[in-house]
Scaffold this active site. Sequence first.
Site, short mmCIF file in Angstrom:
data_model
loop_
_atom_site.label_atom_id
_atom_site.label_comp_id
_atom_site.label_asym_id
_atom_site.label_seq_id
_atom_site.Cartn_x
_atom_site.Cartn_y
_atom_site.Cartn_z
N HIS A 75 0.82 -1.21 0.00
CA HIS A 75 0.00 0.00 0.00
C HIS A 75 0.86 1.27 0.00
O HIS A 75 0.34 2.37 -0.22
CB HIS A 75 -0.95 0.00 1.21
CG HIS A 75 -2.31 0.53 0.88
ND1 HIS A 75 -2.52 1.54 -0.03
CD2 HIS A 75 -3.54 0.18 1.34
CE1 HIS A 75 -3.82 1.80 -0.11
NE2 HIS A 75 -4.45 0.99 0.70
N ASP B 275 -2.23 2.44 -4.45
CA ASP B 275 -3.52 2.62 -3.81
C ASP B 275 -4.51 1.64 -4.42
O ASP B 275 -4.21 0.96 -5.41
CB ASP B 275 -4.01 4.06 -3.98
CG ASP B 275 -3.13 5.05 -3.22
OD1 ASP B 275 -2.63 4.68 -2.14
OD2 ASP B 275 -2.92 6.16 -3.73
#
Length: 438
Positions: A409, A413
């Site tokens: 992450h 995204d």
Amino acid sequence: MAGKTTRVVMPQLGESVHEGTISKWLVKPGDRVVEFEPMLEVDTDKVNAEVPAPVSGILREILAKEGDTVQAGAEIAVVETGDGAQTPSPPPAGRPPSPAPAGEGRGEGRPPSPAAAGEGRGEGLTPSPAPAGEGRGEGLRPEEPHRYSPGVQMAASENKVDLSRVTGTGLGGRVTKKDVQDYAARAKATPAAPAAPAPAPPVVAAEGDEVVQLTRVRKLIADNMTRAKQTIPHAWQTQEADMSGVVANRSANKATFQKQEGFSLTYLPYVMTAALSALRENPHVNATFNETELLVHRDINLGISVGMEDTLLVPVVRKADGLSIAGLARAVNDLATRARNKQLKADELAGATFTVNNSGTFGTLFSYSVINPGQAGILTMEAIVERPVAVQGLIGIKPMMYLCFSFDHRVLDGLQAARFLTACRKWLEAVTVDTPIY
């Protein structure tokens, strides 16, 4: 008359491998060894390999016992060759074998020769080579001292940094000079954290329990997985793909492929090709997070998980986007076969920029795979299962497969991850019976 002797040395099992641990001698003093036949098994931080005898003769002395960690090029055994090796005679009881006289021939230990691949399971972790000049802080056994480059050591001394506390962000988890400087800057800006709680006491074996000692490879896998979960914020997505076209294409080609190539055509190279196409469309997935920058790789080096009973290896198909479906199938078959025969070189397990996992071979439907440090994601193909689905208002039975994507992450995204996964699914669903595999 005694024959000549050859000193066997520890081979260098890869460009970035400088030592190995002798896990098992396959011969004992007095045994005859044959050139190119396996003589011992060696563990490194990247691979477990059989080391062949460099010459034919009689093993007279073992200089490094099982469990010893030996530098590449160090002597590990003495083999007698020539006339004296025709009739081996064990040393008298109570006397150790005498060392070879000075000045006699020295042999070179040869690394295992390349030799052949398939599908694997579980979460794969692939060590990566360190950039030139960087320290080597990760990938060693906990009891071994870490080694760092002079530049890293100087930076640590100047900034009063304990290198054992620095997490490496270079390829393969190597500690770089910048890692040290960033650590020092964070330490000045961040108040001291409270002491970590004491680790839980070890569980004592109860009556009837079996205690299995961890192998070196299992310890390394444990260390790498722990580091991956502690340093990478994992996120996960899945999509379901209609595999009708892929199933039809494979059915149309598998007989000819088997006859021409000598092994079965599986679904893995189709999914690898889908991943390669999606990586070209979404290059930031083929990247490494480096704290203050993102390293987007030009080459796509695809790691393929190969599961075995006692370990997991992830050999690498280099520049995989230049291969056809059939070319990928050959590369996977070669690597997986040699992995199972312990014939891989350490360099063949390093340098992956993305990983494809095939746990669906074992019937899994949803897998949450662990990302290898140095990569931004891992794609898992699950089992292909016939399910009822809605098709233009009607119910039909189609071969369906879930694609599962674990991603870093920090790099991606949800939007970027979904785009990559959608590109994989669309490529698979666009395959027809006429799609070429060569």
